[in-house]
Design a protein around this motif. Structure first.
Motif: not given
Length: 138
Positions: A33-36, A74-75, A91-94, A97-100
């Motif tokens: 997936f593009r976001r991943h 990582l959640s 890491l929080h911002l990354v 990006m994947v919705g976590i």
């Protein structure tokens, strides 16, 4: 050397840079997936977070095609990975990006001059725009 002597071979030393590059290549190749992909690319560019063994244990899973990033691992672990404040903010911002998580974009103000352009490029990748350049203003 005579025929009866055996040659002693030094154990092969593992080049950490080559091993890291191989890991990054595998993670990017196995991202669908593009976001991943944008998140993995950001972590690859930042390097220090992905190099932490605790992060690798939580993030990387073995798939049929090789190692892959599973961000869900990582959640809830962000504070137990041994990261400093800068790494954790990144890491929080990354992860957002994947919705976590519920990290706001305002947390970008916590990033240093090295990590901020990485996140900006990642946001552009996430949007599907790789035409805009990210760099220093003169």
């Amino acid at each position: 050397m005579t025929g009866t002597e055996t040659e002693t071979l030094a154990p092969e030393t593992v080049d950490p840079d080559a091993e890291y590059e191989q890991l990054c290549t595998e993670l990017l190749r196995n991202t669908r997936f593009r976001r991943h992909r944008a998140a993995v690319q950001a972590m690859v560019e930042e390097r220090t977070v992905l190099s932490v063994p605790a992060v690798q244990r939580a993030l990387i899973v073995d798939s049929r095609k090789g190692r892959a990033a599973c961000f869900e691992g990582l959640s809830g672990l962000q504070y137990g990975l041994g990261l400093d404040e800068q790494q954790r903010a990144f890491l929080h911002l990354v992860l957002s990006m994947v919705g976590i998580g519920i990290t706001t974009l305002a947390s970008a103000e916590d990033l240093d001059d090295r990590r901020l352009p990485i996140i900006v490029r990642a946001i552009l990748r996430l949007a599907g725009n790789e035409d805009l350049a990210v760099g220093r203003r003169l």
